[in-house]
Design a protein around this motif. Sequence first.
Motif, PDB file in Angstrom:
ATOM      1  N   SER A 901       0.782  -1.233   0.000  1.00  0.00           N
ATOM      2  CA  SER A 901       0.000   0.000   0.000  1.00  0.00           C
ATOM      3  C   SER A 901       0.812   1.279   0.000  1.00  0.00           C
ATOM      4  O   SER A 901       2.027   1.268   0.205  1.00  0.00           O
ATOM      5  N   LEU A 902       0.091   2.361  -0.268  1.00  0.00           N
ATOM      6  CA  LEU A 902       0.678   3.702  -0.289  1.00  0.00           C
ATOM      7  C   LEU A 902      -0.113   4.549   0.702  1.00  0.00           C
ATOM      8  O   LEU A 902      -1.336   4.595   0.651  1.00  0.00           O
ATOM      9  N   ARG A 903       0.598   5.204   1.615  1.00  0.00           N
ATOM     10  CA  ARG A 903      -0.096   6.082   2.551  1.00  0.00           C
ATOM     11  C   ARG A 903       0.013   7.517   2.034  1.00  0.00           C
ATOM     12  O   ARG A 903       1.103   7.986   1.702  1.00  0.00           O
ATOM     13  N   CYS A 904      -1.148   8.170   1.940  1.00  0.00           N
ATOM     14  CA  CYS A 904      -1.152   9.539   1.420  1.00  0.00           C
ATOM     15  C   CYS A 904      -1.683  10.457   2.523  1.00  0.00           C
ATOM     16  O   CYS A 904      -2.576  10.087   3.269  1.00  0.00           O
ATOM     17  N   SER A 905      -1.106  11.650   2.594  1.00  0.00           N
ATOM     18  CA  SER A 905      -1.691  12.595   3.530  1.00  0.00           C
ATOM     19  C   SER A 905      -1.734  13.975   2.914  1.00  0.00           C
ATOM     20  O   SER A 905      -1.015  14.271   1.962  1.00  0.00           O
ATOM     21  N   ASP A 906      -2.600  14.808   3.477  1.00  0.00           N
ATOM     22  CA  ASP A 906      -2.817  16.147   2.933  1.00  0.00           C
ATOM     23  C   ASP A 906      -1.555  16.991   2.880  1.00  0.00           C
ATOM     24  O   ASP A 906      -1.413  17.852   2.033  1.00  0.00           O
ATOM     25  N   ASN A 907      -0.623  16.737   3.799  1.00  0.00           N
ATOM     26  CA  ASN A 907       0.551  17.606   3.848  1.00  0.00           C
ATOM     27  C   ASN A 907       1.639  17.212   2.843  1.00  0.00           C
ATOM     28  O   ASN A 907       2.771  17.669   2.924  1.00  0.00           O
ATOM     29  N   GLY A 908       1.294  16.340   1.916  1.00  0.00           N
ATOM     30  CA  GLY A 908       2.245  16.019   0.842  1.00  0.00           C
ATOM     31  C   GLY A 908       3.232  14.925   1.206  1.00  0.00           C
ATOM     32  O   GLY A 908       4.176  14.679   0.467  1.00  0.00           O
ATOM     33  N   VAL A 909       3.060  14.258   2.344  1.00  0.00           N
ATOM     34  CA  VAL A 909       3.988  13.179   2.699  1.00  0.00           C
ATOM     35  C   VAL A 909       3.405  11.847   2.227  1.00  0.00           C
ATOM     36  O   VAL A 909       2.250  11.535   2.500  1.00  0.00           O
ATOM     37  N   PHE A 910       4.223  11.114   1.481  1.00  0.00           N
ATOM     38  CA  PHE A 910       3.782   9.811   0.999  1.00  0.00           C
ATOM     39  C   PHE A 910       4.748   8.749   1.508  1.00  0.00           C
ATOM     40  O   PHE A 910       5.955   8.992   1.592  1.00  0.00           O
ATOM     41  N   SER A 911       4.195   7.591   1.831  1.00  0.00           N
ATOM     42  CA  SER A 911       5.101   6.496   2.170  1.00  0.00           C
ATOM     43  C   SER A 911       4.521   5.192   1.672  1.00  0.00           C
ATOM     44  O   SER A 911       3.305   5.078   1.496  1.00  0.00           O
ATOM     45  N   VAL A 912       5.393   4.258   1.405  1.00  0.00           N
ATOM     46  CA  VAL A 912       4.914   2.950   0.954  1.00  0.00           C
ATOM     47  C   VAL A 912       5.104   1.944   2.076  1.00  0.00           C
ATOM     48  O   VAL A 912       6.032   2.051   2.873  1.00  0.00           O
ATOM     49  N   LEU A 913       4.222   0.974   2.107  1.00  0.00           N
ATOM     50  CA  LEU A 913       4.259  -0.025   3.171  1.00  0.00           C
ATOM     51  C   LEU A 913       4.148  -1.418   2.580  1.00  0.00           C
ATOM     52  O   LEU A 913       3.376  -1.643   1.641  1.00  0.00           O
ATOM     53  N   GLN A 914       4.913  -2.307   3.130  1.00  0.00           N
ATOM     54  CA  GLN A 914       4.771  -3.708   2.767  1.00  0.00           C
ATOM     55  C   GLN A 914       5.328  -4.531   3.900  1.00  0.00           C
ATOM     56  O   GLN A 914       6.417  -4.245   4.406  1.00  0.00           O
ATOM     57  N   ASN A 915       4.555  -5.527   4.283  1.00  0.00           N
ATOM     58  CA  ASN A 915       4.994  -6.442   5.320  1.00  0.00           C
ATOM     59  C   ASN A 915       5.553  -5.705   6.547  1.00  0.00           C
ATOM     60  O   ASN A 915       6.675  -5.920   6.965  1.00  0.00           O
ATOM     61  N   LYS A 916       4.792  -4.792   7.073  1.00  0.00           N
ATOM     62  CA  LYS A 916       5.096  -4.045   8.306  1.00  0.00           C
ATOM     63  C   LYS A 916       6.179  -2.982   8.144  1.00  0.00           C
ATOM     64  O   LYS A 916       6.488  -2.265   9.083  1.00  0.00           O
ATOM     65  N   ALA A 917       6.764  -2.866   6.977  1.00  0.00           N
ATOM     66  CA  ALA A 917       7.826  -1.868   6.821  1.00  0.00           C
ATOM     67  C   ALA A 917       7.295  -0.664   6.070  1.00  0.00           C
ATOM     68  O   ALA A 917       6.615  -0.807   5.053  1.00  0.00           O
ATOM     69  N   GLU A 918       7.608   0.513   6.583  1.00  0.00           N
ATOM     70  CA  GLU A 918       7.123   1.732   5.939  1.00  0.00           C
ATOM     71  C   GLU A 918       8.305   2.590   5.508  1.00  0.00           C
ATOM     72  O   GLU A 918       9.254   2.780   6.270  1.00  0.00           O
ATOM     73  N   THR A 919       8.275   3.096   4.285  1.00  0.00           N
ATOM     74  CA  THR A 919       9.362   3.940   3.784  1.00  0.00           C
ATOM     75  C   THR A 919       8.769   5.209   3.204  1.00  0.00           C
ATOM     76  O   THR A 919       7.881   5.149   2.350  1.00  0.00           O
ATOM     77  N   THR A 920       9.264   6.335   3.661  1.00  0.00           N
ATOM     78  CA  THR A 920       8.791   7.603   3.095  1.00  0.00           C
ATOM     79  C   THR A 920       9.355   7.748   1.689  1.00  0.00           C
ATOM     80  O   THR A 920      10.538   7.490   1.465  1.00  0.00           O
ATOM     81  N   VAL A 921       8.515   8.111   0.749  1.00  0.00           N
ATOM     82  CA  VAL A 921       9.007   8.235  -0.616  1.00  0.00           C
ATOM     83  C   VAL A 921       8.975   9.660  -1.128  1.00  0.00           C
ATOM     84  O   VAL A 921       9.657  10.002  -2.083  1.00  0.00           O
ATOM     85  N   SER A 922       8.158  10.495  -0.536  1.00  0.00           N
ATOM     86  CA  SER A 922       8.117  11.866  -1.026  1.00  0.00           C
ATOM     87  C   SER A 922       7.563  12.742   0.075  1.00  0.00           C
ATOM     88  O   SER A 922       6.660  12.356   0.797  1.00  0.00           O
ATOM     89  N   ALA A 923       8.147  13.899   0.228  1.00  0.00           N
ATOM     90  CA  ALA A 923       7.632  14.807   1.248  1.00  0.00           C
ATOM     91  C   ALA A 923       7.709  16.228   0.722  1.00  0.00           C
ATOM     92  O   ALA A 923       8.439  17.049   1.236  1.00  0.00           O
ATOM     93  N   SER A 924       6.971  16.490  -0.332  1.00  0.00           N
ATOM     94  CA  SER A 924       7.000  17.856  -0.861  1.00  0.00           C
ATOM     95  C   SER A 924       5.922  18.646  -0.146  1.00  0.00           C
ATOM     96  O   SER A 924       4.821  18.153   0.078  1.00  0.00           O
ATOM     97  N   SER A 925       6.262  19.866   0.223  1.00  0.00           N
ATOM     98  CA  SER A 925       5.304  20.625   1.006  1.00  0.00           C
ATOM     99  C   SER A 925       4.162  21.138   0.120  1.00  0.00           C
ATOM    100  O   SER A 925       3.029  21.239   0.560  1.00  0.00           O
TER     101      SER A 925
END
Length: 980
Positions: A901-925
Motif C-alpha cells: 500500500s501507499l499512505r497519502c496525507s494532505d501535507n504532501g507526505v507519501f510512504s509505501v508499506l509492505q509487510n510491516k515496513a514503511e518507507t517515506t518516498v516523497s515529502a514535498s510541502s
Amino acid sequence: TNILFQLLENNIVTFVKHELRKMHKVLSQHKPPSLETENEDVMEEAFEKEMRNSKEAFEKITLNFLRRMKQEELADRLQRTPAGAGSKLKSSLKKKFQSVFEGIAKAGSPTLLNQIYTELYITEGGTGEVNDEHEVRQIEAASRKPHRPETTIRQEDIFKVPPGRDQPIRTVMTKGVAGIGKTVLTQKFTLDWAEDKAHQNIHFIFPFTFRELNVLREKKFSLVELVHHFFTETKGICSFEHFQVLFIFDGLDESRLPLDFHNKEILTDATESSSVDVLLTNLIRGKLLPSALLWITTRPAAANQIPPQCVGVVTEVRGFNDPQKKKYFRKRFRDEQQASRIIYNMKKSRSLHIMCHIPVFCWITATVLEDLLETNKRAILPRTLTEMYIHFLVVQTKVNKVKYDGGAEADPHWSPESRKMIESLGKLAFDQLQKGNLIFYGPDLTECGIDIRAASVYSGVFTQIFREERGLYQDKVFCFVHLSVQEFLAALHVHLTFINSGVNLMQIDQPTSDKFKTKTKEPKSLHENAVDKALGSTNGHLDLFLRFFLGLSLQSNQSLLLDLFTQTKSSTETRCKTVQYIKEKISENVSAEKSINLFHCLNELNDRSLVEEIQQSLSSGSLSKDELSPSQWSALAYILLSSGQDLDEFDLKKYSASQEAFLRLLPVIKISSKALLSVCDLSVRSCAALSTVLRAPLSCLRELDLSNNNLQDEGVKLVAAGLKTPTCKLQILRLSGCLVTEEGCLVLGAALTFNPSHLRELDLSYNHPGNTGVEVLSAHLEDPGCTLENLRKNPEQNLDCLLSPSDSCQLSIDTNTVSRKMRISGDGRKVTHVAEDELYPDHPDRFDVPPQFLCRDGLSGRGYWEVEWGGQALLAVSYKKIERKGNTHDCLFAWNDHSWSLRCSDNGVFSVLQNKAETTVSASSSSVSNRVAVYVDCPAGTLSFYRVSSGSLLHLHTFNTTFTEPLYPGNDFLVNVKLS
Ligand SMILES: Nc1ncnc2c1ncn2[C@@H]1O[C@H](COP(=O)(O)OP(=O)(O)OP(=O)(O)O)[C@@H](O)[C@H]1O
C-alpha cells in the motif's frame, strides 16, 4: 641601422643595469631573498623563457667578470643565491628525468619522457580513507567512468587550491595501482619545472624515492644535509625556509622506513640531525619546514601509513581513458602505419583494449604486438593476462638473445642459461611474494641462489623484467619491473617445481625444509591447494598469482612457452576438476572480492560457462548487488567482456533487474546487439546512459526493449536523442508501458524524421500517446522514405484496463467487504468515514475492525486507476485471502506479505508499506493535488504509485515482486476517498 643599434644598446644597457641592481640588492642582504624579485616583471609566457635564459647567461657573464676582478667572495655569494642553485638543480634534474626507465635504457636507447608522455586520467580521491585492498583487484576499476560526476585534475593543477576551499594545500597524496603512472607523473611534473615550462612559483623541487631513502635508514642526517646528500647542486644554501620548496616522495608502498607517527620525537630545526624516518614524519606532520609543499605517491594498499589529518588532498591516478590509450600508441610508434595497425589490433581484442588502461600494460602490449605482428601478421593475439605475460617473457628472451648474445631471432628461445635464469628469478619472485616483498636487497638474492655479482648481468639481460636500481652510492636494490611480472614468474616457478621434481609448493603449511616437502603426482591437488591458499589470504596477495598459476596449467599456454615446459599430462581432465572445484568455492558464499577473483580464474581456464556462472551468482543473490563496490562491478564487466563468450543478447534480468546493475554493466551492453531491459526499474538516469550508447559511432545495438520502466517523456527524449543520430542503426525499440505521453511521441517522431532508415518496429502500447502522438507516428508508417513498418499502439480491446487516465479501470467497490465505519455514496464510487456504525449485514468478507474495503474484480493482467482523497488515506492492493475478522495484523493492509500500500496525507507526505515496513518516498510541502494513480502489471510483477499533477504523473514508488494471485484494489481511509 644606426637607430636600430642605438635602440639595441639602450635596451641591453637598461637590462644590464636592472639586473645588476637586483644582484646588488641580493648581495647586500643577509638572508637569501625569495625569488619573487626575480619574477617581478610581468612577462608573457613565451617571452618569459627567453628572458630567463638571458638572465642566466648574464649571471654567468657577471660571475666571470667578478672572478676576473678577484672578487671571489662576492662571486661565490652570488652563485649561492637561489637563482644560481636553482638553475643548477634544474639542469641536473633535466638530465635525470628526460628519459623514462623502461628497462631498455641499458641497451642504449633511452625513451624520452616528453616524447612518450601521454596525459593521464586523474581524479580527486576524496578523503584519505584507508584502502587495504590488494591493488590487483582494482586494476580493472579505473577504465570506465562511473555515473557520479568526478572531479578530474590536470597534472599541472595538482597543488592548485580547488574552488570553495580557502586553505592552501600543503600535502598531496596520489594513489594508484601498480604501473598506473605515478612515478612517470612526478617525473613529468619535475621535468616541466626544470625546463621552465611550468610551476615556476616553486623555487626548488626535490624528488626523492622511498627506494633510495630505504638505503639510508641506518644513517643520521639533518633535513638540510639530506637534501645536500641527494642534490649536491644546492650545497651553497643552508636554509630553505624562505623559499617555496616541493618535496616529492615517490612509492610509499616500497618504504622500509619505520614511519611511526605516534613517536613523540618532535623536530623543528632543519639543521638538527636525526634518523631519516624521524625527518620524514616531522616533515609530513608539518613540524619541520612547515612552508614546504609535499607530494607523496603510493599504491592504495600502503596509503594508510600516513595519518589522514596530515594529508591535504588525495588524488588518484586512474590510468588512460580510451582516447588517451590511442594517443599513447601514436606517440610510441612514430610510424603512423605501424601505430594504426597496433591500435587496430589492440581495439579488436576486447580484453587487450581493457587491459590497456594501465600504462604499464600499454607498454607490454606495445612490446608484444610489435613483435607478434612483425613475425606473423595473422598471429593470434593474447586474450588473457597469462597469454599476454607469456608473450612478454618470450619477446624479452628473444630481444635479449639478439642484443647480448649475438644470436639470431630464429634461434630456439630457451638456452640453458636463460632457462636457469628464469628458474632463479622465479624462485626469488615466489619466495618474496610469499613474504609480501616488492623490493629486494643483496641477501635476498643470495638466498635464492642468485649470485649478487651476476645480478647486474641478470638485470642487464632481463632489464624489462628485473630492474636494478642503484641506491645512492650504497647497496643495490632490485625489483621486478612490475609487481604483476613478479606474480607471473612466481606462478611459473611453482609449476616448474612441480613438473621437474613433483614438489607441491602450494601445500598449506608447507614446511620450509626440503626434506618435508611431500611429493605428489596429482596436479589436481596442486591446483586445489593453490585456490585454498589464495582464498585464505586476507589481503589478497596471491590473487593475481592464482590467475597466472591456473592460466599456466592450460596446455595451450604451456605450448607457447615451447620447451621451457615438459608438458603436463591429462590436462583436460585436470582442468575440468579444477573448474568444478572453483565453482564449488564460488557457491560457498565467499566474499565478493574472492568470488570475482575466482571468476577471473575461470576466465584464465577458458571455462565456457563463465557468463552463466556470473548470472547465477548475481541473480541468486550469492553475489549481492548491494554489496558490490564500483570497482567490483567494473571487474565483473571486465570479466564478462574478456570472457570471449557470445554476449550478443544481453538480458539484464538474468543478472539483476535493477538500475544499478544496468549502469554498472553498461560496457557489456555497449557491445551487445540486443538489449532486453524490460521491467528493470530503470529511470531517466538510465536513459541518459543509453543515449550515449546509441550515439556511439560504432554502436551495434539493433534491438532495445525498455518496456515497463518508469522512463516518462523525459527519459524517452534522451532515447530519441540517441535514435536520431545518423549512425544509430536501431531496428526495434520497445517502450510499452513507459508512461509516454504525446510530448514523448512527438520527439520520437522527430527522431524518425532525422534518421528514418533503420527503425522497423516501435512498440508504444500501454502509454498515453493522445491522438496527435498516434497521428505523428502513424505518418511515418505511410512514408516510403521511412523503414518503420510496425507501430504498436494501445490495443483496441480492453484487456483489464488501459494505462490511460481516460480509459481507466472501472473499479467497483465490493459492498460485502466494506467496514461498518464507512459509508458509500455517489454512484457507489465515493466512500466517506462515519462516526456511527452503518447497519450493514454480517458477511464473511466484511472487514470487522479496520475501516477498509476491497473492490469486486481481481486483476491478473495490467490495471490503472486513480484515487482522490482528503485527509489521510491508504491505497492498497491485496490478495483475496486477507483476513477479515478480528483485530489482528493479518486484517490490516500492508501488515502481511500479501498486500501492498501507499499512505497519502494532505501535507504532501507519501510512504509505501509492505509487510510491516514503511518507507517515506516523497515529502514535498506543496501539495499539487490530492490525486494519486496506481499502475499494476501482474505478469511483470510491478506495482507503481504516482501523484497526478495537472495531467502528468510524478513517480512515487514501484514495487518489484512476483504476484502469485489476482490483486484486489482496496482502501483504508480516515476521511474521504473517491475512486475514478
Ligand atoms: N603518462 C604516461 N605516458 C606514457 N607512458 C606511461 C605514462 N605513465 C606510465 N607510463 C608507462 O608505464 C610504466 C609504469 O609507470 P610508473 O612506473 O609511473 O607506474 P607507477 O604507478 O609508479 O607504478 P608502481 O606503483 O609500480 O611504481 C612506465 O615505465 C611507462 O612505460
